[in-house]
Write a protein that holds these residues in place. Structure first.
Motif, PDB file in Angstrom:
ATOM      1  N   PHE A   1       0.842  -1.191   0.000  1.00 57.42           N
ATOM      2  CA  PHE A   1       0.000   0.000   0.000  1.00 57.42           C
ATOM      3  C   PHE A   1       0.874   1.236   0.000  1.00 57.42           C
TER       4      PHE A   1
ATOM      5  N   SER B   1      -2.760   4.091  -3.095  1.00 57.65           N
ATOM      6  CA  SER B   1      -2.896   3.054  -4.121  1.00 57.65           C
ATOM      7  C   SER B   1      -2.286   1.738  -3.658  1.00 57.65           C
ATOM      8  N   PHE B   2      -2.759   0.658  -4.269  1.00 57.82           N
ATOM      9  CA  PHE B   2      -2.272  -0.685  -3.977  1.00 57.82           C
ATOM     10  C   PHE B   2      -1.578  -1.272  -5.197  1.00 57.82           C
TER      11      PHE B   2
ATOM     12  N   PRO C   1      -8.044  -0.301  -9.366  1.00 59.33           N
ATOM     13  CA  PRO C   1      -8.802   0.324  -8.266  1.00 59.33           C
ATOM     14  C   PRO C   1     -10.223  -0.223  -8.135  1.00 59.33           C
TER      15      PRO C   1
ATOM     16  N   TYR D   1     -10.243  -2.898  -5.493  1.00 58.17           N
ATOM     17  CA  TYR D   1      -9.690  -2.658  -4.155  1.00 58.17           C
ATOM     18  C   TYR D   1     -10.533  -3.315  -3.061  1.00 58.17           C
TER      19      TYR D   1
ATOM     20  N   LEU E   1     -14.665   2.561  -0.691  1.00 56.24           N
ATOM     21  CA  LEU E   1     -14.614   1.234  -1.308  1.00 56.24           C
ATOM     22  C   LEU E   1     -15.753   1.072  -2.302  1.00 56.24           C
TER      23      LEU E   1
ATOM     24  N   PHE F   1     -14.827   3.062  -5.428  1.00 58.48           N
ATOM     25  CA  PHE F   1     -13.851   2.327  -6.248  1.00 58.48           C
ATOM     26  C   PHE F   1     -14.553   1.231  -7.047  1.00 58.48           C
TER      27      PHE F   1
ATOM     28  N   LYS G   1     -10.803   7.487 -10.380  1.00 56.52           N
ATOM     29  CA  LYS G   1      -9.898   6.627  -9.605  1.00 56.52           C
ATOM     30  C   LYS G   1      -8.814   7.460  -8.926  1.00 56.52           C
TER      31      LYS G   1
ATOM     32  N   LYS H   1      -8.292   7.862  -4.888  1.00 54.60           N
ATOM     33  CA  LYS H   1      -7.002   7.580  -4.254  1.00 54.60           C
ATOM     34  C   LYS H   1      -6.585   8.754  -3.364  1.00 54.60           C
TER      35      LYS H   1
END
Length: 949
Positions: free
Chosen positions: A168, A174-175, A188, A191, A218, A221, A242, A246
């Motif tokens: 993360f 962001s992941f 995204p 997520y 969530l 996203f 997105k 974020k």
């Protein structure tokens, strides 16, 4: 007299007079180049010719793995450093030519924003149109996904070892999934999968505002437009939202440490425990939902669905036929050209482009060209077969000179001795296969292995076309795939140039020839499939069809062309060239090992054609791509003049070293082909001044590469460590313990003769390069003798300070004999280079615009002389050089001077009416009528360049 010649009337761009290739990297920067500008100017160079200077992968030693076209490479210096380099070059009268890479980008890693965008968003990425990706492969699970073959083992094993880790980025909200130095963003829209378990109430109460914000995020996203919606509106909304989400997430965790803790706990849980394989199920499901599929690198052989540079997984091809891609990737380069910082371009790997002619048209239009005009100096890296010509419709000034290098070396080879050299080679190696057979088999090999996926893409396209017509619907996919392989294996050139503008007669002939030969070679029952493939490529199968049917056939033909080039490069240059070692100076990029020597008439003809069609094409003799430097090739060519001497020593070496070979898997190591290659390499490279340990290391690295390229006893895909170790030990035993090493004593007795005449060959090569029609190019350090092998051996640092001292010392040289008798001919080569480059500087238009006239040679030694004249507006230059000096001197290491030429004389033609002075000796040779005796003109120096006095 002009120092530079404009490319076009009224153009601000000039034709280079002579270029000097510099290999930029972290160890040789813009500032380093600036420091040698005075030396290059004194040498007579007009333009520095730079390797790629745009941002490349960190640590890149060549620069072809560009990751960002919009930035200069920070490892080479800052923009201020670059501007200072340009300023210093201009102060010394030098310009700058830059090598650019339009065909591909460096991908994988974590430093290419365009690639990361595609991984994150799939077909809905803003940069999806930049890469040549097949989003509709046959494997349904791969629809709208891209294969990412970066894993060092099978996916399941890598996953359950815990090597794939979700990370993360708190700053950007962001992941990503991390695999060592590779980063793959998480879509995204997916997520929410990371948070399969809800946030514990004890962490944040149900009514907490931060909890509500997180759950709302969530949901936001998850409601992003899906990846398969590629409408302009959806792509714009996806990107806008997105990034906004974020940023909201990043701000939320700044306010709520509890949310950050929940994220960390969820990521830790998702990353699994190697002691519990089932703990990776959630991560597996998350990765399966991405726009990419992570795989073992070997999977690329069969399933890769993006076009690569050859078979290099981390170089992804660009769709340069899209105007937006063209403009975006060239913006910085164009700005630098507009600013006067860059004077011309070298275009890397133009055969990889979808439509090279269109690309060059766009390039010249940007600077006011087009319609046949070429205002910007542009050369293309194009490999030409001996019978092939550069398309005259391309708006370029010529090639980068690989064709010239191959022709020049082939001319040095004594074709009269082909049969004896072939017998010796076949007897030693027991290799009876012809080069044509090895070339065909090698191309088939790479299409079954490293480039199988590219063929599969073509087979898929052709299968779809076949099923559009009931007359061809019965062709099986296997039959279509085999037909494609067979035709490509029979292709006599790198590629054709079919386009929406039509097909040329030469391309039509090539396709008929290749499909006809493939048809005859085929052992299958259904040979009509070759007729179908031929008609699709030629477009005749599209007659009377619907527009969509015709378009599908055209797209197949153009994609087919982009596959034949890498198959030829990998199959011929990188496989067959290492399997057929009859005389390895011929195994050069752009060369043909089967072409054992060419006549002087053929060399004259090539020079005449170049003077007429491509007078400003580059003339290279060594490059970053050559498998052996010009001086190594010049030595090895001497072997063809001394076949009996070569035979005697080769027989002794085979006997002396038979006990040094080992048995690996019931076969000799090295095998006889590799041993033959090694002995020739030593003949071209060895000298008593070389440090033994360093030479052993260089040869060991070279032979590993050569063995892997040959793909017989070892390979890149399946390295045979035992074989490679045995070859390395063999090399060490050949060169160690000189005081009791019989082989080394015999090598020491043999090489000086080869080296002596190799030096003469090298001087001849240098003189012809500088005076023939075209622009002479010098690879860094080759103004001095350079005995290097294929990269990375040829990228060793150059001692420019020492070269500058040598150049200064030449100003006081009076005794030409000392130049030729010093240790390795260093002074002689530098002397010839500097003298002739100064000649070009004094009268650039004579060499850039002047005519070319072959001069007739008569007398008993006429076969050993090559002569021509350059003329322009009454000014003349006559060039006379020896050919096959070892044969001329009977193998005795003496210079071919004076009376050795007997009654041999050169007919001067129009130049007879001009008073001529030798550039090297400063003497005025006697002219008798319209001819000149070689015994007079070559009395002090073994070659002569005479200019109007």
């Amino acid at each position: 007299m002009t120092a530079l010649v404009p490319t076009e009337a009224g153009s601000k761009f000039n034709i280079p007079r002579a270029t000097y290739r510099l290999q930029f990297n972290k160890d040789f920067t813009f500032n380093d180049a600036a420091r040698i500008a005075p030396y290059l100017a004194r040498l007579g160079i007009s333009h520095v010719y730079a390797s790629p200077i745009l941002k490349a992968r960190p640590g890149s030693m060549h620069g072809y793995d560009v990751v960002d076209h919009s930035q200069l490479n920070p490892e080479l210096g800052t923009r201020e450093d670059f501007d200072r380099l340009v300023q210093i070059l201009h102060e010394h009268g030098l310009g700058l030519i830059v090598d650019i890479v339009p065909n591909h980008l460096g991908v994988m890693g974590d430093d290419n924003e365009r690639w990361l965008d595609v991984l994150e968003n799939g077909p809905a990425a803003r940069y999806a149109c930049h890469f040549d990706i097949d989003w509709r492969p046959e494997r349904r699970s791969m629809r709208d996904r891209i294969l990412v073959p970066v894993l060092g083992d099978s996916y399941g094993k890598v996953l359950e070892r815990g090597e794939l880790q979700i990370e993360f980025d708190a700053v950007n909200g962001s992941f990503s999934v991390r695999y060592f130095n590779h980063r793959m963003p998480i879509d995204p829209r997916e997520y929410a999968r990371i948070f399969a378990e809800p946030m514990p109430e004890e962490l944040l109460p149900m009514d907490d505002a931060h909890r509500a914000d997180f759950e709302s995020l969530l949901n936001s996203f998850s409601n992003l437009p899906p990846r398969d919606d590629i409408s302009a509106e959806a792509v714009a909304v996806r990107y806008r939202d997105k990034e906004a989400h974020k940023r909201r997430l990043a701000r939320l965790i700044e306010r709520s440490p509890e949310v950050m803790r929940h994220i960390n706990d969820s990521v830790a849980r998702l990353n699994g425990n190697p002691e519990q394989p089932e703990s990776f199920d959630a991560l597996d499901a998350l990765l399966e939902a991405q726009a990419y599929r992570l795989s073992f690198w070997r999977v690329a052989v069969d399933e890769i669905n993006y076009r690569r540079f050859f078979d290099v997984n981390d170089l992804a091809a660009l769709r340069m036929n899209e105007r937006s891609v063209f403009e975006g990737t060239h913006q910085l380069i164009f700005e630098l050209i507009d600013a006067g910082s860059i004077d011309g371009l070298r275009i890397d790997h133009s055969d990889g482009l979808y439509d090279p002619e269109e690309y060059f048209q766009w390039l010249q239009e940007r600077f006011g060209g087009g319609q046949g005009r070429r205002p910007l100096y542009v050369v293309t890296e194009k490999i030409l077969a001996a019978h092939e010509r550069l398309p005259e419709s391309w708006l370029v000034h010529g090639t980068t000179g690989y064709d010239y290098a191959a022709l020049q070396t082939t001319w040095l080879v004594c074709g009269d001795e082909e049969s004896r050299m072939t017998r010796r080679y076949r007897h030693f190696t027991e290799n009876e296969a012809s080069f044509e057979t090895l070339m065909y088999e090698s191309k088939r090999l790479v299409m079954r292995s490293s480039l199988a996926a590219e063929v599969e893409v073509l087979a898929t396209q052709l299968d779809r076309i076949a099923h559009l017509d009931r007359h061809t619907a019965d062709f099986t996919r296997a039959a279509l795939r085999e037909a494609i392989r067979e035709v490509i294996a029979c292709f006599p050139v790198y590629r054709t140039y079919i386009s929406p503008r039509g097909i040329g007669e030469e391309d039509r002939r090539i396709i008929h020839w290749a499909t006809g030969l493939a048809r005859r070679r085929s052992t299958g029952a259904e040979v009509s499939v070759f007729d179908f493939l031929r008609d699709v490529l030629l477009g005749t199968a599209a007659e009377g069809r619907s527009p969509s049917h015709r378009q599908a056939m055209l797209e197949f033909a153009m994609k087919f062309q982009q596959v034949t080039a890498p198959v030829t490069a990998k199959g011929v240059e990188d496989t067959a060239f290492y399997r057929y070692n009859r005389l390895i100076c011929l195994n050069e990029v752009g060369g043909d090992p089967n072409r054992f020597g060419v006549s002087s008439t053929a060399l004259h003809q090539a020079n005449l054609e170049r003077a007429k069609l491509w007078p400003h094409s580059m003339l290279a003799t060594s490059t970053h791509d050559t498998k052996r430097s010009e001086d190594v090739r010049a030595r090895i060519a001497v072997l063809s003049e001394l076949p009996e001497l070569w035979k005697q020593h080769l027989s002794r070496w085979s006997q002396l070293n038979r006990n040094k070979r080992r048995q690996v898997e019931d076969a000799a190591a090295p095998n006889r082909e590799d041993e033959y290659l090694l002995y020739q390499t030593l003949a071209g490279l060895w000298s008593p001044e070389l440090a033994t340990e360093q030479l052993i290391e260089r040869l060991q690295a070279y032979m590993v590469k050569a063995g892997r390229e040959a793909k017989r006893s070892t390979s890149w895909i399946d390295p045979n460590a035992d074989y490679e170790t045995a070859v390395g030990e063999f090399i060490a035993q050949l060169l160690n313990n000189p005081e009791r090493n019989a082989f080394l004593r015999d090598l020491s007795a043999f090489v000086p003769t080869v080296a002596f005449f190799g030096r003469i060959n090298s001087l001849v090569t240098t003189a012809l390069k500088i005076t023939s029609p075209g622009v002479p190019d010098f690879y860094q350090g080759t103004e001095l003798p350079a005995f290097t092998l294929v990269d990375p051996d040829n990228r060793a640092p150059v001692n420019f300070a020492a070269a500058a001292v040598q150049l200064e010392a030449l100003a006081d040289v009076n005794d030409l004999g000392t130049l030729l008798t010093d240790g390795n001919g260093a002074s002689a080569k530098l002397f010839v280079t500097a003298k002739l480059l100064r000649l070009r500087a004094d009268d650039a238009s004579l060499f850039a615009l002047g005519g070319y006239q072959p001069l007739q040679v008569e007398g008993e030694k006429k076969d050993h002389v090559f002569a021509f004249a350059r003329s322009h507006e009454g000014r003349q230059c006559v060039v006379i050089v020896p050919r096959w000096p070892a044969r001329l001197m009977g193998g005795v290491s003496e210079l071919p001077l004076g009376d050795v030429w007997g009654d041999t004389r050169v007919q001067l033609g129009e130049a007879a009416a001009t008073e001529l002075r030798d550039v090297f000796t400063d003497e005025r040779p006697r002219v008798q009528g319209e001819e000149m005796r070689l015994a007079d003109v070559l009395s002090r120096f073994p070659l002569a360049v005479l200019r109007s006095a």
